[in-house]
Structure formats: structure tokens, C-alpha cells
Design a protein around this motif. Sequence first.
Motif, PDB file in Angstrom:
ATOM      1  N   ALA A   1       0.829  -1.204   0.000  1.00 54.91           N
ATOM      2  CA  ALA A   1       0.000   0.000   0.000  1.00 54.91           C
ATOM      3  C   ALA A   1       0.864   1.254   0.000  1.00 54.91           C
ATOM      4  CB  ALA A   1      -0.924  -0.009   1.223  1.00 54.91           C
ATOM      5  N   VAL A   2       1.946   1.217   0.803  1.00 57.63           N
ATOM      6  CA  VAL A   2       2.846   2.372   0.837  1.00 57.63           C
ATOM      7  C   VAL A   2       3.443   2.606  -0.552  1.00 57.63           C
ATOM      8  CG1 VAL A   2       5.046   3.208   1.735  1.00 57.63           C
ATOM      9  CG2 VAL A   2       3.381   2.177   3.282  1.00 57.63           C
ATOM     10  N   ALA A   3       3.857   1.527  -1.224  1.00 59.29           N
ATOM     11  CA  ALA A   3       4.461   1.666  -2.548  1.00 59.29           C
ATOM     12  C   ALA A   3       3.461   2.242  -3.547  1.00 59.29           C
ATOM     13  CB  ALA A   3       4.969   0.311  -3.025  1.00 59.29           C
ATOM     14  N   ARG A   4       2.233   1.733  -3.474  1.00 62.04           N
ATOM     15  CA  ARG A   4       1.216   2.279  -4.387  1.00 62.04           C
ATOM     16  C   ARG A   4       0.983   3.760  -4.128  1.00 62.04           C
ATOM     17  NH1 ARG A   4      -3.305  -1.916  -5.972  1.00 62.04           N
ATOM     18  NH2 ARG A   4      -2.147  -3.837  -5.734  1.00 62.04           N
ATOM     19  N   GLY A   5       0.946   4.105  -2.833  1.00 65.73           N
ATOM     20  CA  GLY A   5       0.758   5.512  -2.484  1.00 65.73           C
ATOM     21  C   GLY A   5       1.905   6.364  -3.000  1.00 65.73           C
ATOM     22  N   ALA A   6       3.133   5.844  -2.873  1.00 63.11           N
ATOM     23  CA  ALA A   6       4.294   6.602  -3.332  1.00 63.11           C
ATOM     24  C   ALA A   6       4.235   6.809  -4.836  1.00 63.11           C
ATOM     25  CB  ALA A   6       5.578   5.877  -2.945  1.00 63.11           C
ATOM     26  N   ALA A   7       3.832   5.764  -5.572  1.00 63.72           N
ATOM     27  CA  ALA A   7       3.742   5.897  -7.029  1.00 63.72           C
ATOM     28  C   ALA A   7       2.686   6.943  -7.398  1.00 63.72           C
ATOM     29  CB  ALA A   7       3.400   4.555  -7.662  1.00 63.72           C
ATOM     30  N   ALA A   8       1.546   6.901  -6.691  1.00 67.43           N
ATOM     31  CA  ALA A   8       0.508   7.891  -6.973  1.00 67.43           C
ATOM     32  C   ALA A   8       1.012   9.294  -6.635  1.00 67.43           C
ATOM     33  CB  ALA A   8      -0.747   7.567  -6.163  1.00 67.43           C
ATOM     34  N   ALA A   9       1.798   9.397  -5.545  1.00 65.13           N
ATOM     35  CA  ALA A   9       2.342  10.707  -5.175  1.00 65.13           C
ATOM     36  C   ALA A   9       3.268  11.231  -6.268  1.00 65.13           C
ATOM     37  CB  ALA A   9       3.089  10.603  -3.850  1.00 65.13           C
ATOM     38  N   CYS A  10       4.057  10.331  -6.872  1.00 60.32           N
ATOM     39  CA  CYS A  10       4.933  10.748  -7.972  1.00 60.32           C
ATOM     40  C   CYS A  10       4.114  11.303  -9.127  1.00 60.32           C
ATOM     41  CB  CYS A  10       5.764   9.562  -8.462  1.00 60.32           C
ATOM     42  SG  CYS A  10       7.068   9.106  -7.337  1.00 60.32           S
ATOM     43  N   VAL A  11       2.995  10.634  -9.427  1.00 56.01           N
ATOM     44  CA  VAL A  11       2.142  11.110 -10.518  1.00 56.01           C
ATOM     45  C   VAL A  11       1.635  12.516 -10.203  1.00 56.01           C
ATOM     46  CG1 VAL A  11      -0.027  10.727 -11.725  1.00 56.01           C
ATOM     47  CG2 VAL A  11       1.482   8.809 -11.256  1.00 56.01           C
ATOM     48  N   VAL A  12       1.178  12.709  -8.951  1.00 60.31           N
ATOM     49  CA  VAL A  12       0.681  14.034  -8.564  1.00 60.31           C
ATOM     50  C   VAL A  12       1.797  15.063  -8.670  1.00 60.31           C
ATOM     51  CG1 VAL A  12      -0.224  15.380  -6.649  1.00 60.31           C
ATOM     52  CG2 VAL A  12      -1.115  13.095  -7.099  1.00 60.31           C
TER      53      VAL A  12
ATOM     54  N   ILE B   1      10.958  10.534  -9.464  1.00 62.72           N
ATOM     55  CA  ILE B   1       9.584  10.875  -9.844  1.00 62.72           C
ATOM     56  C   ILE B   1       9.175  10.099 -11.085  1.00 62.72           C
ATOM     57  CG2 ILE B   1       8.057  12.749 -10.577  1.00 62.72           C
ATOM     58  CD1 ILE B   1       9.817  14.666  -9.051  1.00 62.72           C
ATOM     59  N   ALA B   2      10.073  10.113 -12.084  1.00 67.12           N
ATOM     60  CA  ALA B   2       9.730   9.464 -13.356  1.00 67.12           C
ATOM     61  C   ALA B   2       9.579   7.961 -13.181  1.00 67.12           C
ATOM     62  CB  ALA B   2      10.805   9.775 -14.396  1.00 67.12           C
ATOM     63  N   LEU B   3      10.460   7.353 -12.386  1.00 67.60           N
ATOM     64  CA  LEU B   3      10.343   5.909 -12.177  1.00 67.60           C
ATOM     65  C   LEU B   3       9.055   5.597 -11.420  1.00 67.60           C
ATOM     66  CD1 LEU B   3      14.018   4.882 -11.392  1.00 67.60           C
ATOM     67  CD2 LEU B   3      12.770   4.768 -13.536  1.00 67.60           C
ATOM     68  N   GLY B   4       8.693   6.475 -10.471  1.00 67.17           N
ATOM     69  CA  GLY B   4       7.425   6.278  -9.777  1.00 67.17           C
ATOM     70  C   GLY B   4       6.242   6.330 -10.728  1.00 67.17           C
ATOM     71  N   VAL B   5       6.291   7.297 -11.650  1.00 69.21           N
ATOM     72  CA  VAL B   5       5.201   7.414 -12.622  1.00 69.21           C
ATOM     73  C   VAL B   5       5.149   6.178 -13.515  1.00 69.21           C
ATOM     74  CG1 VAL B   5       4.372   8.735 -14.598  1.00 69.21           C
ATOM     75  CG2 VAL B   5       5.199   9.924 -12.580  1.00 69.21           C
TER      76      VAL B   5
END
Lengths: 267, 289
Positions: A14-25, B75-79
Motif C-alpha cells: 500500500a505504501v508503494a502504491r501511495g508513493a507511485a501515486a504521489a509521484c504522478v501528482v 519521480i519518473a520511475l514512480g510514474v
Amino acid sequence: MTSALIRRRRTVDAVARGAAAACVVLLLAPTAIALTALVTEGARGIVGAGGWSVVRACAGTLMLAGIASAVAIPLGVGGGLYINEYRGGTLARAGRWAAGALSEVPAVVIGLAVHALLVAAVGRFSFLWGAAALALMIAPTMAHTTADAARSVPESVREAAIALGASRWRTTLFVVSRVVHARVARAAWITAARAAGATAPLLFMTEARDWPRQLTSGDDALPLQVFDAASRPDARAGAWAAALVLVTVAGVMSYFARRAATPRGHT
Amino acid sequence: MTPLAGPREWPAPPSNRDRAFRAVGGALAGALAVAFVAVAAALVNHARGPTPHELALFGGTLIAAGMATVAAAPIALGVALYVVDLGPSRGRRPVAAIVELMTVVPPVVYGLWGAVAISPRVDAACASWLSAWSDAERARVAGLVSAAVMLTLMIAPTVASQAAQVLRAAPPGAREAATGLGGTRWDIFLHVILPRTRWGLLGAVALGLGRAMGEGVAVALATGCVGQDARAPLTAAGAMVNGLETARASGDWRSLGALGLGLFVMTLASNMIGRALVDRVRNARRPGT
């Protein structure tokens, strides 16, 4: 025991998913702010100042990108097909290497090189040489993408063509290129959109104008107009107007790219 | 059983049309090679040894592009992860489409936005935080930081879309097998996808670095290198845009040539490494396909 492990793994997930979503934001938020500024300021600029000159610059950009694409896309696609279908030969290997190397050369460097090769050596045809510089950006990228796409065509497809008695040129032109068509068309639109927005090569081609150039000058292009107006704080409205039109042009082209990438009917 | 090892072993002898077809294709591929040689030769012809000032500009390029790459990579890898593995299935496609759209936004537009929105804010922040520094030092730091912020936004979509392509190229069977064993999405990425794609992901970052180093127009605009009260340029590519008028007026292009050749070599190295790493993952021949 096990449930603790599972719970921990779920938490980490869940933390990883949240972090990925945060990167998108984090990436999209500045873009949304910039886009809002672009639309509001650009609309104001179009209404206020820049009607006619923006239209002419838009025509200039479409012509530049059109001429460059008309020359460079067939050249690049043909070269790319050769590079893959006749791989192993010296010429194909040299072409593959050159395409890979040239496709990522910075736009300023392309501009300088084309200036040295054409403008200084042959003379001033700023519009045509501008298109030549854009073509030099498009062709290697198309060759690289086409070769890549053709490489992913399974050998069994070619074998099927052989079994039907097709000659080699027919196989390449009517079988392999059919299979890669969607990917290549998408890349063509994306590359053309990027070329339409390229500024640096055009800066090198427009010879001996006053700095900063007038907003209303001959053989204009949208990127040049944005650049000129952006470098003068009193002309920012015109810059936003031209930038909005430029982004719209690029956006429409990338919409065509998306449409080309989703094949309809048989393929 | 060995399959036909590629088109070299075509079973039928070539017809005249085949020969003509091959000649045309060879001419096109040869034209690409000639174009590369011509570009390199033109740059070498124009160049001379770099002056200390130009070496400082290459240093500025490395600093600004390096900062931008370090900031953009996570950031890009997260996206990319969001788009391929971790995001909810409804969110992936729109985000992928937006990121792709961002890669075609022209550099001038970023430059305009940087000049209006980023650069003044960074200047103000530096003025309040670094008040003990001399004006010249502060201007240099402010310029490099605003260039880096803008480059971060410019290269992040490129890195994200390349990294997403790398992640998509991971063998689908491995992903399915790990799902079958009950792995969470993150488990699958960390233990199954990452070991197979890490070099490709590094390659995507290297491509971003190359693009950041070569960006001239946007950096020149955002750091105020063009226009009436032009500031001194901080990166090699920015200096090329800035020095254009002087070179045109004086007819002396050798300074631009030196900068251009240096940039050509730097970006070529970074991009060739990045390309090779990305393509190695993407074009890996997988058994059973």
C-alpha cells in the motif's frame, strides 16, 4: 505468524502504491498549473494582440513541419526497413549506428551543423534550410523506430510469405511493413509534432535579423515567435498566444499518434 | 530445430526487382551514415580548443543536468511504475496518455513558463536565503537552480515513458507466475521485475540526462540569457543560443563550434549508453515468443 507477514507485505504494497501515486501528482501538478497559465494567458493574448501574426506563424510552422516530414519520414522508414531486413551487412550496421547516434543529437547542435553545412556553404534559403534541419531531426528517429519495430516482427511471418512464394521485396514492402504500420505511424506523428515545436535549428537559419526580431517578420514560425516574444518582457502576451497555438498543434498531432496506434478493422 | 537465421539466408535467388529494392534501401541507410559523418565533420571543422570560460560552461551543463536528472529520476520511475504495475487499472491509461502528451510539449513553451514562473521565484528565494553571498555567486546559483527545476519537469515525462516501455518489456510469464504465488504488486516488482529490468531503467535515466544536457532554448529563456538585459549564460547549450547573434555579427563561429562539438560528444556518450541499455531489455529475445 503468517498473517503478520502477510499484513506487513500488504502494508508495504500500500505504501508503494501511495508513493507511485504521489509521484504522478508531483509530476502532473506543476503541469496543470502551467497549462492553466498557458490557456488563460494565451486566450487573453490571442484576443488582445496577436491575431494575424499568429495565424501566419501557424501556417509557417505547418509548412516547415510538412515539408520536413514529407522528405524525412519516407527516407527514415525506408532506411529503417533496410537496416533491419538486411542486417548483418556493413551498410546496415553503419546505418543503424548512425540513426541511433543522430536521433538524440541536441537541437542546437543540429542547428549549428546545418548552418555550417548549408547556410554558410550554399547561401541563404532560410525557410528551406530550416526544413532541412527539421528533416535531419526526423529521419534518424524514424529509421531507428522502424528498425526496432521490424525487428519485433516474428521470423515466422517472413517464412509464411516465403512459403507463399513472395519475393523478398514483396515480403518487406507488403508483409513486414504491414505488421509494423501502426507503430511506425504513431512514431511519425510524435516525431513530426516534436519537430514542429523545435526552435533552436530555426534560430540558426533565420539569417541576420535584428535582435530581437520583430513580431511580424517574413517566413515566421510559431516557435520563433514564442522565443522572440518571451525574450522581451513587454511582449509576453504575444508569447503566450503563440505558445497556446503551438501546444494545440502539437497536441492535435499527438492525438493523431494515439489514433494511429490503435488499429481498427483487420491488421 | 533452427529457424531461418534472418533474411540473409533467403531461399530464392534475388530477382532484378529485389536488387533494385535493395539498392534503394541501401542508399537510404547510407544517407543516414553520410549525414552523421557530415554533422560530425562540420562540428570538428568549426571547433577549436575550448577556453577556460567554455570549460566552465560544460561544468554548468553537468551541474544543471545532473541536478535535474537526480530530481527527475525517482519521480519518473514512480510514474512509470504507476502506469505499468502499481496504479489502479482505471488510472493507468489516462496518466500514460498525459505523460505521452507532455513529451511533445515544445521546449520554448517550457522556457516561457520558466521565465515567467520559475526563475523569478528561485531568484527571490535565493535573495532571501543566500543574502550573505556576493551578487555574482548568487546569480549563478539562482540560474543553475532554476535551470535544474525546469529541466526536471522537461525530462521527467521522457524518462517516465522510456522506463514504462522497459517495464512493459519484462516477460509476462514471470509476472503471472509471481501473481500465482500470491505476491503483492510491490513484491512482484521488487523481486521479479526489477532484477530483469534494472539496467534498462538506468538506461532510461541516462537518456533523460542526455536530453537535459542538450537543452538550449528553454534554459536560455528561463535563465534570462536572451533579450535586452541578457544575463551571462550558465550552460553550454544555453551559451550556444546566447552566442548566436554575436557569432552572426562577427562571422566567427569557432566558439559556438567548440561548444557544439563538446555537447555533441557529451550527449552522444550519455544517449548511446542509455539507448543500448534500454534496447537490451526491450529487444531481448524471449523463448516461446
